[in-house]
Motif scaffolding. Structure first.
Motif, mmCIF file in Angstrom:
data_model
loop_
_atom_site.group_PDB
_atom_site.id
_atom_site.type_symbol
_atom_site.label_atom_id
_atom_site.label_comp_id
_atom_site.label_asym_id
_atom_site.label_seq_id
_atom_site.Cartn_x
_atom_site.Cartn_y
_atom_site.Cartn_z
ATOM 1 N N GLU A 90 0.830 -1.206 0.000
ATOM 2 C CA GLU A 90 0.000 0.000 0.000
ATOM 3 C C GLU A 90 0.868 1.261 0.000
ATOM 4 O O GLU A 90 0.665 2.170 -0.805
ATOM 5 C CB GLU A 90 -0.928 -0.006 1.223
ATOM 6 C CG GLU A 90 -1.901 1.167 1.236
ATOM 7 C CD GLU A 90 -2.890 1.093 2.394
ATOM 8 O OE1 GLU A 90 -2.575 0.450 3.422
ATOM 9 O OE2 GLU A 90 -3.979 1.678 2.263
ATOM 10 N N ALA A 91 1.856 1.269 0.879
ATOM 11 C CA ALA A 91 2.746 2.431 0.968
ATOM 12 C C ALA A 91 3.487 2.630 -0.346
ATOM 13 O O ALA A 91 3.570 3.752 -0.866
ATOM 14 C CB ALA A 91 3.729 2.238 2.116
ATOM 15 N N SER A 92 4.003 1.568 -0.871
ATOM 16 C CA SER A 92 4.764 1.652 -2.110
ATOM 17 C C SER A 92 3.876 2.111 -3.272
ATOM 18 O O SER A 92 4.281 2.929 -4.099
ATOM 19 C CB SER A 92 5.415 0.288 -2.362
ATOM 20 O OG SER A 92 5.480 -0.008 -3.720
ATOM 21 N N TYR A 93 2.659 1.615 -3.285
ATOM 22 C CA TYR A 93 1.721 2.016 -4.347
ATOM 23 C C TYR A 93 1.405 3.510 -4.255
ATOM 24 O O TYR A 93 1.418 4.224 -5.262
ATOM 25 C CB TYR A 93 0.437 1.192 -4.261
ATOM 26 C CG TYR A 93 -0.507 1.473 -5.419
ATOM 27 C CD1 TYR A 93 -0.250 0.959 -6.687
ATOM 28 C CD2 TYR A 93 -1.620 2.294 -5.250
ATOM 29 C CE1 TYR A 93 -1.080 1.239 -7.759
ATOM 30 C CE2 TYR A 93 -2.464 2.575 -6.319
ATOM 31 C CZ TYR A 93 -2.187 2.041 -7.571
ATOM 32 O OH TYR A 93 -3.002 2.325 -8.629
ATOM 33 N N ASN A 94 1.174 3.960 -3.043
ATOM 34 C CA ASN A 94 0.849 5.383 -2.861
ATOM 35 C C ASN A 94 2.013 6.298 -3.241
ATOM 36 O O ASN A 94 1.814 7.428 -3.651
ATOM 37 C CB ASN A 94 0.392 5.646 -1.421
ATOM 38 C CG ASN A 94 -0.967 5.021 -1.159
ATOM 39 O OD1 ASN A 94 -1.721 4.741 -2.103
ATOM 40 N ND2 ASN A 94 -1.286 4.781 0.103
ATOM 41 N N LYS A 95 3.226 5.809 -3.130
ATOM 42 C CA LYS A 95 4.401 6.599 -3.513
ATOM 43 C C LYS A 95 4.719 6.448 -4.995
ATOM 44 O O LYS A 95 5.692 7.019 -5.479
ATOM 45 C CB LYS A 95 5.615 6.152 -2.687
ATOM 46 C CG LYS A 95 5.491 6.517 -1.217
ATOM 47 C CD LYS A 95 6.861 6.561 -0.558
ATOM 48 C CE LYS A 95 6.775 6.985 0.887
ATOM 49 N NZ LYS A 95 6.628 5.856 1.844
ATOM 50 N N GLY A 96 3.936 5.618 -5.672
ATOM 51 C CA GLY A 96 4.186 5.415 -7.100
ATOM 52 C C GLY A 96 5.314 4.452 -7.397
ATOM 53 O O GLY A 96 5.833 4.399 -8.502
ATOM 54 N N ILE A 238 8.695 -2.421 -2.798
ATOM 55 C CA ILE A 238 8.727 -2.156 -1.354
ATOM 56 C C ILE A 238 10.160 -2.071 -0.853
ATOM 57 O O ILE A 238 11.073 -2.649 -1.448
ATOM 58 C CB ILE A 238 7.954 -3.242 -0.560
ATOM 59 C CG1 ILE A 238 8.497 -4.649 -0.852
ATOM 60 C CG2 ILE A 238 6.467 -3.185 -0.900
ATOM 61 C CD1 ILE A 238 7.782 -5.768 -0.091
ATOM 62 N N ASN A 239 10.333 -1.331 0.241
ATOM 63 C CA ASN A 239 11.670 -1.208 0.826
ATOM 64 C C ASN A 239 12.079 -2.492 1.526
ATOM 65 O O ASN A 239 13.254 -2.785 1.666
ATOM 66 C CB ASN A 239 11.695 -0.069 1.859
ATOM 67 C CG ASN A 239 11.767 1.281 1.167
ATOM 68 O OD1 ASN A 239 12.278 1.384 0.051
ATOM 69 N ND2 ASN A 239 11.250 2.306 1.816
ATOM 70 N N TYR A 240 11.095 -3.216 1.991
ATOM 71 C CA TYR A 240 11.349 -4.465 2.710
ATOM 72 C C TYR A 240 11.975 -5.490 1.763
ATOM 73 O O TYR A 240 11.410 -5.812 0.720
ATOM 74 C CB TYR A 240 10.007 -4.989 3.237
ATOM 75 C CG TYR A 240 10.141 -6.088 4.254
ATOM 76 C CD1 TYR A 240 10.115 -5.796 5.616
ATOM 77 C CD2 TYR A 240 10.293 -7.413 3.860
ATOM 78 C CE1 TYR A 240 10.242 -6.805 6.552
ATOM 79 C CE2 TYR A 240 10.426 -8.423 4.789
ATOM 80 C CZ TYR A 240 10.408 -8.119 6.130
ATOM 81 O OH TYR A 240 10.538 -9.115 7.056
#
Ligand code: NAG
Ligand code: NAG
Length: 431
Positions: A90-96, A238-240
């Motif tokens: 979700e976070a990655s998607y929101n950041k594009g 993702i950063n993970y």
């Protein structure tokens, strides 16, 4: 016409990315190795039953793998931990940074976990029960005369040990539509349904030996696996940093939450391309190949022990002392060993640990799917020449590779199975 074509061309350019979405793909990849829903591979015995003029079915012998069950404790734990990856996506998607399709992300975010999957490890799922029940129901319809009325001495049903085996057996019997049928309790010592459980040599040299799993581990450093791993990481953005354990957990989430009966895809599968799913499938093929298939010689012997029961069962039926139906519920391990003993699904070369062969015969997505089954039907015929024959069915289709059209003459059947009566479990106790 020309105008229309150019409009179409523009359309297809503009929508090119959403034609590669998971949610709208016309042909999702439905093969998830040993966690494949039965409906993804099954035939239908009612359509495929081989009717031979002048012959009548007199006895059925079958081996069925248990239906879909919850993940085991260890895998369940990893899956539960991996649920948080949803938030990373979700976070990655929101950041594009995520290249998944919008609808696929939305479906993933809306997905609700059913905690029962983790709270009751190994438990047969409702779908698993229905898979077994469906097999019973369809066999009853395909063999109405034989299975219509079953007296106490006409049948034998027995599961291997484990609650999910017993529940699958109940489903199968329920499908046969007779409430009063008795299911034998599982045997606690040696059983032809799992001779490997009491085989010291198998437990030490195969099941408990890290060498058995080394080929599948080696594949994790193959270029095709590493490319998949990298692709998954980059698509999610993702950063993970995902480990192999995390990827397995995500794969498990995908396959355990796919419904074959309701034909419902899991949004977790959107994290993988078809190529990724094929690569993950192959890891399990390698495990099965060495743990219960051709990769280790004693697997074949253990499968032979089970098949002596088939031979005996049909010999009894021929002499008028047999049962109308004998049916067992067991593990994928046993299914693999039986196919191996029959020399089925055998590739010319051992499976490679560096490269997946697309047209290999050994496929856990066929052999070891939930509820996979091998059924043999003994026919009595009025012709003197060929008085009995045996038709083999694999996942409700005639098993073409065993004999022509799946139909073995009695002679062919006996020639195949008789040598197995020489096999005993002495090798299990030799150092
Ligand atoms: C990823 O896998 C590692 C072990 O390789 C584990 O410790 C960690 O909890 C996993 N993370 C997630 C989010 O599942
Ligand atoms: C998004 O991608 C950029 C460029 O690769 C990177 O610097 C940033 O850390 C990423 N953000 C997230 C949330 O992954």
């Amino acid at each position: 016409m020309k105008l229309l074509l150019s409009v179409l061309a523009i359309c297809s350019i503009q929508t090119v990315s959403s034609t590669f979405c998971f949610w709208n793909t016309g042909c999702p990849y439905k093969y998830f190795s040993n966690k494949t829903p039965y409906n993804s591979v099954r035939g239908d015995i009612r359509d495929s039953v081989v009717k031979l003029t002048g012959c009548e079915p007199v006895s059925i012998w079958g081996l069925i793998r248990h239906g879909q069950r919850n993940p085991g404790t260890e895998f369940g734990k990893h899956m539960k931990e991996a649920l948080v990856i949803k938030e990373h996506v979700e976070a990655s998607y929101n950041k594009g940074n995520c290249s998944l399709c919008a609808q696929d992300v939305e479906n993933l975010l809306n997905w609700q976990v059913n905690m029962e999957m983790f709270d009751k490890p190994f438990q047969l799922t409702k779908e698993g029960y229905q898979e077994s029940e469906g097999i019973g129901r369809r066999f009853k319809q395909a063999f109405p005369k034989l299975l219509e009325k079953l007296d106490q001495h006409d049948y034998l049903f027995r599961p291997a040990q484990g609650a999910w085996m017993a529940d699958s057996a109940k489903g199968f019997v329920k499908g046969l539509g007779n409430k009063d049928l008795t299911i034998q309790p599982p045997k606690t010592n040696f059983d032809i349904l799992s001779p490997y459980d009491t085989c010291k040599k198998y437990i030490t040299d195969v099941k408990g030996n890290p060498e058995t799993y080394a080929p599948s581990v080696r594949y994790l450093s193959s270029s095709e696996y590493l490319a998949s791993k990298d692709r998954i990481q980059r698509r999610l953005g993702i950063n993970y940093i995902l480990t192999d354990t995390n990827i397995t957990a995500l794969y498990d989430l995908c396959r355990y939450t796919t419904s074959g009966l309701e034909n419902k895809l899991s949004p977790w599968c959107a994290l993988f391309t078809t190529q990724d799913l094929k690569v993950l499938e192959y890891i399990a093929d390698l495990r099965h190949y060495y743990k219960s298939g051709y990769g280790t010689p004693i697997n074949e012997l253990l499968g032979q022990i089970t098949l002596t029961d088939l031979l005996k069962s049909f010999k009894d039926a021929k002499s008028g002392k047999g049962k109308k139906i004998t049916s067992y519920v067991t593990h994928a391990t046993m299914m693999d060993m039986v196919y191996t003993a029959l020399q089925l699904f055998k590739d010319d070369e051992p499976l490679s640990t560096s490269q997946r062969k697309a047209d290999r015969k050994w496929r856990s997505s066929k052999l070891a799917v939930f509820s996979s089954n091998l059924m043999a039907v003994l026919n009595k015929c009025d012709k003197a020449v060929d008085d009995y024959n045996v038709v083999f069915y694999f996942n409700e289709e005639p098993l073409q590779s065993i004999c022509r059209e799946g139909v073995c003459t009695w002679q062919e059947f006996e020639d195949k199975l008789s040598p197995f009566t020489e096999t005993n479990t002495e090798f299990c106790h030799n150092e």
